[in-house]
Design a protein around this motif. Sequence first.
Motif, mmCIF file in Angstrom:
data_model
loop_
_atom_site.group_PDB
_atom_site.id
_atom_site.type_symbol
_atom_site.label_atom_id
_atom_site.label_comp_id
_atom_site.label_asym_id
_atom_site.label_seq_id
_atom_site.Cartn_x
_atom_site.Cartn_y
_atom_site.Cartn_z
ATOM 1 N N ARG A 484 12.093 16.838 18.906
ATOM 2 C CA ARG A 484 13.552 16.871 19.067
ATOM 3 C C ARG A 484 14.198 15.804 18.712
ATOM 4 N NH1 ARG A 484 15.059 19.371 24.576
ATOM 5 N NH2 ARG A 484 17.180 19.196 23.582
ATOM 6 N N GLN A 485 15.551 15.647 18.516
ATOM 7 C CA GLN A 485 16.316 14.422 18.380
ATOM 8 C C GLN A 485 16.276 13.628 19.839
ATOM 9 O OE1 GLN A 485 17.956 12.933 15.636
ATOM 10 N NE2 GLN A 485 17.252 14.405 14.481
ATOM 11 N N VAL A 486 15.950 12.293 19.634
ATOM 12 C CA VAL A 486 15.903 11.713 21.098
ATOM 13 C C VAL A 486 17.213 11.630 21.644
ATOM 14 C CG1 VAL A 486 16.456 9.328 20.010
ATOM 15 C CG2 VAL A 486 15.151 9.564 22.214
ATOM 16 N N ALA A 487 18.252 11.674 20.983
ATOM 17 C CA ALA A 487 19.599 11.724 21.716
ATOM 18 C C ALA A 487 19.864 12.861 22.460
ATOM 19 C CB ALA A 487 20.830 11.284 20.657
ATOM 20 N N THR A 488 19.627 14.016 22.041
ATOM 21 C CA THR A 488 19.470 15.458 22.785
ATOM 22 C C THR A 488 18.375 15.430 23.972
ATOM 23 O OG1 THR A 488 18.642 16.529 20.946
ATOM 24 C CG2 THR A 488 21.086 16.237 20.913
ATOM 25 N N ALA A 489 17.417 15.259 23.516
ATOM 26 C CA ALA A 489 16.312 15.290 24.394
ATOM 27 C C ALA A 489 16.239 14.545 25.583
ATOM 28 C CB ALA A 489 14.787 15.367 23.666
ATOM 29 N N VAL A 490 16.665 13.343 25.511
ATOM 30 C CA VAL A 490 16.652 12.384 26.852
ATOM 31 C C VAL A 490 18.152 11.929 26.928
ATOM 32 C CG1 VAL A 490 15.872 10.102 27.727
ATOM 33 C CG2 VAL A 490 14.194 11.382 25.568
ATOM 34 N N PRO A 491 18.656 12.433 28.165
ATOM 35 C CA PRO A 491 20.098 12.253 28.442
ATOM 36 C C PRO A 491 20.291 10.626 28.437
ATOM 37 C CG PRO A 491 19.318 14.156 29.764
ATOM 38 C CD PRO A 491 17.905 13.293 28.793
ATOM 39 N N GLY A 492 21.409 10.392 27.882
ATOM 40 C CA GLY A 492 21.651 8.721 28.135
ATOM 41 C C GLY A 492 20.967 7.924 27.331
ATOM 42 N N TRP A 493 20.108 8.477 26.290
ATOM 43 C CA TRP A 493 19.263 7.538 25.502
ATOM 44 C C TRP A 493 20.043 6.631 24.745
ATOM 45 C CZ3 TRP A 493 14.304 5.976 26.369
ATOM 46 C CH2 TRP A 493 13.615 5.121 25.201
ATOM 47 N N GLU A 494 20.938 7.197 24.038
ATOM 48 C CA GLU A 494 21.873 6.532 22.946
ATOM 49 C C GLU A 494 22.375 5.125 23.548
ATOM 50 O OE1 GLU A 494 23.541 8.896 19.313
ATOM 51 O OE2 GLU A 494 24.318 9.443 21.024
ATOM 52 N N GLU A 495 23.129 5.488 24.792
ATOM 53 C CA GLU A 495 23.767 4.242 25.257
ATOM 54 C C GLU A 495 22.740 3.098 25.820
ATOM 55 O OE1 GLU A 495 24.085 7.343 26.210
ATOM 56 O OE2 GLU A 495 26.056 7.630 25.887
ATOM 57 N N VAL A 496 21.356 3.757 26.250
ATOM 58 C CA VAL A 496 20.588 2.831 26.607
ATOM 59 C C VAL A 496 19.791 1.810 25.415
ATOM 60 C CG1 VAL A 496 18.011 2.482 27.661
ATOM 61 C CG2 VAL A 496 19.732 4.017 28.932
ATOM 62 N N ALA A 497 19.360 2.543 24.242
ATOM 63 C CA ALA A 497 19.296 1.983 23.079
ATOM 64 C C ALA A 497 19.735 1.114 22.470
ATOM 65 C CB ALA A 497 18.512 3.313 22.321
ATOM 66 N N ALA A 498 21.112 1.396 22.462
ATOM 67 C CA ALA A 498 22.167 0.527 22.005
ATOM 68 C C ALA A 498 22.131 -0.825 22.581
ATOM 69 C CB ALA A 498 23.494 1.101 21.889
ATOM 70 N N ARG A 499 21.473 -1.196 23.946
ATOM 71 C CA ARG A 499 21.720 -2.139 24.512
ATOM 72 C C ARG A 499 20.475 -3.180 24.303
ATOM 73 N NH1 ARG A 499 23.236 -0.956 30.684
ATOM 74 N NH2 ARG A 499 22.695 -3.053 30.878
ATOM 75 N N VAL A 500 19.413 -2.473 23.721
ATOM 76 C CA VAL A 500 18.166 -3.258 23.326
ATOM 77 C C VAL A 500 18.097 -3.677 21.984
ATOM 78 C CG1 VAL A 500 15.831 -3.166 23.526
ATOM 79 C CG2 VAL A 500 17.172 -1.737 25.054
ATOM 80 N N PRO A 501 17.923 -5.015 21.596
ATOM 81 C CA PRO A 501 17.623 -5.414 20.247
ATOM 82 C C PRO A 501 16.311 -5.255 19.792
ATOM 83 C CG PRO A 501 17.350 -7.055 21.891
ATOM 84 C CD PRO A 501 17.799 -6.138 22.558
ATOM 85 N N VAL A 502 16.206 -4.643 18.318
ATOM 86 C CA VAL A 502 14.988 -4.164 17.946
ATOM 87 C C VAL A 502 14.292 -5.186 17.303
ATOM 88 C CG1 VAL A 502 14.052 -2.761 16.069
ATOM 89 C CG2 VAL A 502 16.076 -1.868 17.472
ATOM 90 N N ALA A 503 12.995 -5.541 17.553
ATOM 91 C CA ALA A 503 12.236 -6.707 17.040
ATOM 92 C C ALA A 503 11.434 -6.047 15.710
ATOM 93 C CB ALA A 503 11.173 -7.024 18.064
#
Length: 793
Positions: A484-503
């Motif tokens: 599933r889309q991670v944004a819909t499967a895990v509540p609040g994931w989009e907000e959390v992932a936006a705060r983490v820089p991608v290496a």
Amino acid sequence: MSEKAAILLVDDREENLLALEAVLAPLGHHLVRADSGIAALRELLRHEFACILLDVDMPELDGFETARLIKQRARSRHVPIVFVTALPEDDRQVFHGYSVGAVDYIFKPIDPDILRSKVGVFVDLWDKNRLLREQELLALELASETRYGQLADAMPQIVWRADVSGAATYFNQRWFEYTGMTPAEAAAMPWSVVVHVEDLPGWLSKLSSSEAFEHEVRLRAVDGTHRWHLARTAPIRDELGRVESWVGTATDIDDRKRAEQQWSFLLEAGDALATSLDYRETLSQVARLAVGKVSDWCTVHIVEADGAVAEVAIAHRDPAQIAFARELQERYPPNADAPTGPAAVIRTGEAELIPEMSTPMLEQAAVDELHLDLLRQLEFCSYMCVPLPGPDHALGAITFVSSRPGRSYGVDDLRLAEELARRASAAIENARLYRQAEERAEAARALATIGDGVVLVDRSGRVRLWNAAAQRITGLPEEEVLGRQVATAVPGWEEVAARVPVAGAGEAPAVESVPLDLGEREVWLSLTAVGFEDGLVYTFRDLTEERRLETMRQDLVATVSHELRTPLAAIYGAALTLRREDVSLEDAMRDTLLRVIAEESARLGEIVNDLLLASQLDSGKLHVQIEPCDPLEIVRSEVEAARAHAPETVELALDSPAGLPVVSADPSQLRQVVANLIDNAIKYSPEGGPVTVSLSPDNGAVRLAVSDSGIGIPPDERRRIFEKFYRLDPEMTGGIGGTGLGLYICRELVRRIDGRIWVEENGNRGSTFVVEIPREAAKPAGNGQSATEPVLG
């Protein structure tokens, strides 16, 4: 029997026999039918046949068993057998047919021209053999060796005669053409020169016997090579039945024999390659198998992961020569840029074949004199090197060297080597694929067992990996998240992932502590993100407990600081007032100030004691002395002690029946529990009111209940009130202080006596704390009267 050659047709199907007769009818031979293996054996007792066309698949007695029985009979063992069958699914069937005596195969559907041609050859051979026998008889009768020689010279096989000792007395022209000998050389010791040294003892042993024999032997040709021949002999006896000479023929079967040996070698090599997934070991076994069967010296090189060419196997027919071969490899390893040799074969993917290695060739290949000496020591006579084919490039190379002049490699040998290389390559690829699968499985097992959550999200945002730790930390099952889309499967994931820089791949990822709101609960995560070509990999660790402990630590510092500051301020203020010389204090005021100092000092002692007791409970160092004790006596004394501290607005009451059972507990710790609960009830009744302490027996336990009519506890806070440092009014807006350790201490002490503690509502206002204390035995505690007494503050 007529002079026509007889052909035995054996098949259990009438239509097949009719078809064979239709094909062979134009040849004009005598065709004899047999509809089973047993019928064929009967016909062989009646007639002599030029050849047998034998079906393989027959009921009761199949073609293989029939052929074996035919070859066991002296009369029929020399009759050529041609199997007629469908194209076999396994080469082993063909090999089995040859092993039971077949000389050829005819595969269905039958080509009439091929069948007639092959039968014609065998009929010709039969005619010539028959003529030979007739000519021999005629020669013996007429003593005409000339006519016998002419007949023998006309035959395509080698024909010879020998005396009873095995010494040759006659060879036909074919012998001289094949061996290149002169009649003078043939009159000396031809067998020791022509017969292969490995076959010579068996050959001489057969000649010295007094029985006809059929024997496979290698004969040396004029070019120095040896070819397999099938030798058949018949004794010529005198009137008394004594052997006076031998007559024999030798038919070239080298092509068939080599095919059998090649198939046998490939089958053995295939079995060796399938025995293990350690391809280095299996390649060593293949090299050892090759020595003696297709080469005198065999080496295997493979391309390592770094591109280097490494030797993984070496074998030589002479173990003493292996040292020279290893020295050659160590001193002169394959040069990646060499124009010939294993490295060149690997680089180009093209096989190399040198049938005859001449001295100039060796000199040209040698780097120096030592190199040339080693090459000469290893006796290079013939050489071939084939690549191990891979999907994109050669995986390595196998080198075969013949050290004997009689063994020169040709195109057929090269094809055999290439087939072996293909099978070896398949084994290498299978081993590498298995190793990769094992590595993936180990990685999967590691991901399933590590404590950190791992999430793989593809480019489209779908979850492709959700390990067990991710499920445990978030409480979201894999089946609800995977695909599933991670944004819909895990509540609040989009907000959390936006705060983490991608290496990027190979970079050190940044670690961010972020809260993830899962609806019913919030978890704190230590989150990292790494990008790769197919998506993102997130790893996270659960920091919720650490955050809780950190919050608890901060609460402790704030609470203890406040709780210590208040009595210290009172003590400090009273002490300063007592020390002032400019103020004259009356005795009553002085006593009041001293009482403040004493009471606040006691309060400080209680705070310190609570902290020390909580520390002992956490570390497990608190000693528990379980013994029988009277619950009413302990509760009554604590209720009376609380009277001195209770405000005037609080009404303390004790309610207990007579004859309470003895409980099993640590008396001092039980007193601490009772005192904490009474103090808590008084503290959270700021407007006063009744505080009732009751005791009652209850199913193997004594129930202690402390009820108040104070501010009460909201339902959603009840599960937390026993937590360390938790306070219902942390900001003390109602003026209620405390360290938040009292109820925590109660819970831990009750647990240590195997009791239970919980909180209930007390009507519309207040709370009731209930403690169950285990009974020591079914007997009263010695108190003879009930206790129902008000204790007024």
